[in-house]
Design an enzyme around this catalytic site. Structure first.
Site, short mmCIF file in Angstrom:
data_model
loop_
_atom_site.label_atom_id
_atom_site.label_comp_id
_atom_site.label_asym_id
_atom_site.label_seq_id
_atom_site.Cartn_x
_atom_site.Cartn_y
_atom_site.Cartn_z
N GLY A 1 0.84 -1.20 0.00
CA GLY A 1 0.00 0.00 0.00
C GLY A 1 0.86 1.24 0.00
O GLY A 1 2.09 1.16 -0.11
N GLU B 1 -0.55 0.60 -6.00
CA GLU B 1 0.52 0.30 -5.03
C GLU B 1 0.81 -1.21 -4.97
O GLU B 1 1.97 -1.61 -4.86
CB GLU B 1 0.13 0.82 -3.64
CG GLU B 1 0.21 2.34 -3.52
CD GLU B 1 1.64 2.87 -3.43
OE1 GLU B 1 2.57 2.06 -3.27
OE2 GLU B 1 1.82 4.09 -3.54
N GLU C 1 4.47 -2.74 -5.80
CA GLU C 1 5.28 -3.39 -4.76
C GLU C 1 5.37 -4.90 -4.91
O GLU C 1 6.31 -5.51 -4.40
CB GLU C 1 4.71 -3.04 -3.37
CG GLU C 1 4.87 -1.55 -3.05
CD GLU C 1 4.32 -1.17 -1.69
OE1 GLU C 1 3.74 -2.03 -1.00
OE2 GLU C 1 4.46 0.01 -1.33
N GLU D 1 11.16 -7.51 0.68
CA GLU D 1 10.90 -8.95 0.72
C GLU D 1 9.40 -9.14 0.87
O GLU D 1 8.73 -8.33 1.52
CB GLU D 1 11.61 -9.54 1.95
CG GLU D 1 11.46 -11.01 2.14
CD GLU D 1 12.08 -11.52 3.45
OE1 GLU D 1 12.26 -12.72 3.58
OE2 GLU D 1 12.35 -10.68 4.36
N PRO E 1 -6.43 6.34 11.59
CA PRO E 1 -5.50 7.46 11.45
C PRO E 1 -4.09 7.04 11.83
O PRO E 1 -3.90 6.12 12.63
CB PRO E 1 -6.04 8.49 12.44
CG PRO E 1 -6.72 7.66 13.49
CD PRO E 1 -7.25 6.43 12.81
#
Ligand SMILES: [Zn+2]
Length: 200
Positions: free
Chosen positions: A94, A110, A114, A165, A129
């Site tokens: 993310g 994302e 990734e 990783e 939050p």
């Protein structure tokens, strides 16, 4: 000038009853980004205003996403953070939303960046939050957690970008304390509680 800033910081702390351990979120923003005046200063507890030109800037949280991806063995895809903050700890795929994209588009992008995985469906679960120290500046975020389903024929993710990783961890072996970012750790606990987990 430095004295003026110190004076104003002191005044603002009194005015907004801000403890010294919690400085104004825009304390580092001392010059007006529009006119360059050195009088850019706290207007209320979440904004700075320039009395010279009237420019006002609010400190609001940045939108960010986190992906919860399970394989058919009920293992969760987690990554190891390649960068600070919390470098080396576990994280979820993310990141920050880009300007102009939806949170759903952000989590799809994302995850692709990734892990190389293609998200077919992203279901919003809950948000938490967080604050994130970057360049010695506290970036406030609201992290939105999505249950993501990925293309099954591409189930071999590879670590890229912010992930050093990738690991598939069985749900019963997940240790929330191994996740370095506070909101992600809370999100993992909440996910494991299952309270807001939608049916597949
Ligand atoms: Zn100004």
């Amino acid at each position: 000038m430095h004295g003026c800033i110190l004076f104003f910081d002191f005044f603002a702390a009194l005015m907004y009853n801000t403890p010294s351990s919690h400085p104004h979120p825009l304390a580092d923003f001392r010059y007006c980004p529009r006119c360059g005046s050195d009088t850019f200063a706290p207007h209320d507890e979440k904004s700075n205003r320039c009395p010279a030109c009237g420019f006002t800037y609010y400190y609001n949280p940045a939108a960010a996403t986190a992906a919860l991806i399970l394989n058919d063995r009920n293992e969760l895809l987690v990554c190891r953070r390649a960068n600070d903050p919390a470098r080396g700890t576990l994280d979820l795929p993310g990141g920050f939303c880009d300007v102009g994209e939806t949170a759903e588009e952000g989590v799809v992008r994302e995850v692709a960046e990734e892990t190389g995985l293609r998200v077919l469906r992203a279901d919003f679960l809950f948000s938490l939050p967080n604050s994130y120290l970057f360049s010695d500046f506290v970036v406030a975020t609201v992290d939105m957690f999505f249950r993501c389903r990925v293309a099954e024929d591409e189930a071999q993710p590879e670590a890229h970008d912010d992930a050093s990783e990738l690991l598939w961890i069985p749900l019963d072996a997940l240790r929330p304390e191994a996740f370095g970012l506070a909101s992600i750790q809370r999100g993992i606990r909440r996910f494991l509680d299952g309270a807001t987990f939608p049916a597949p």
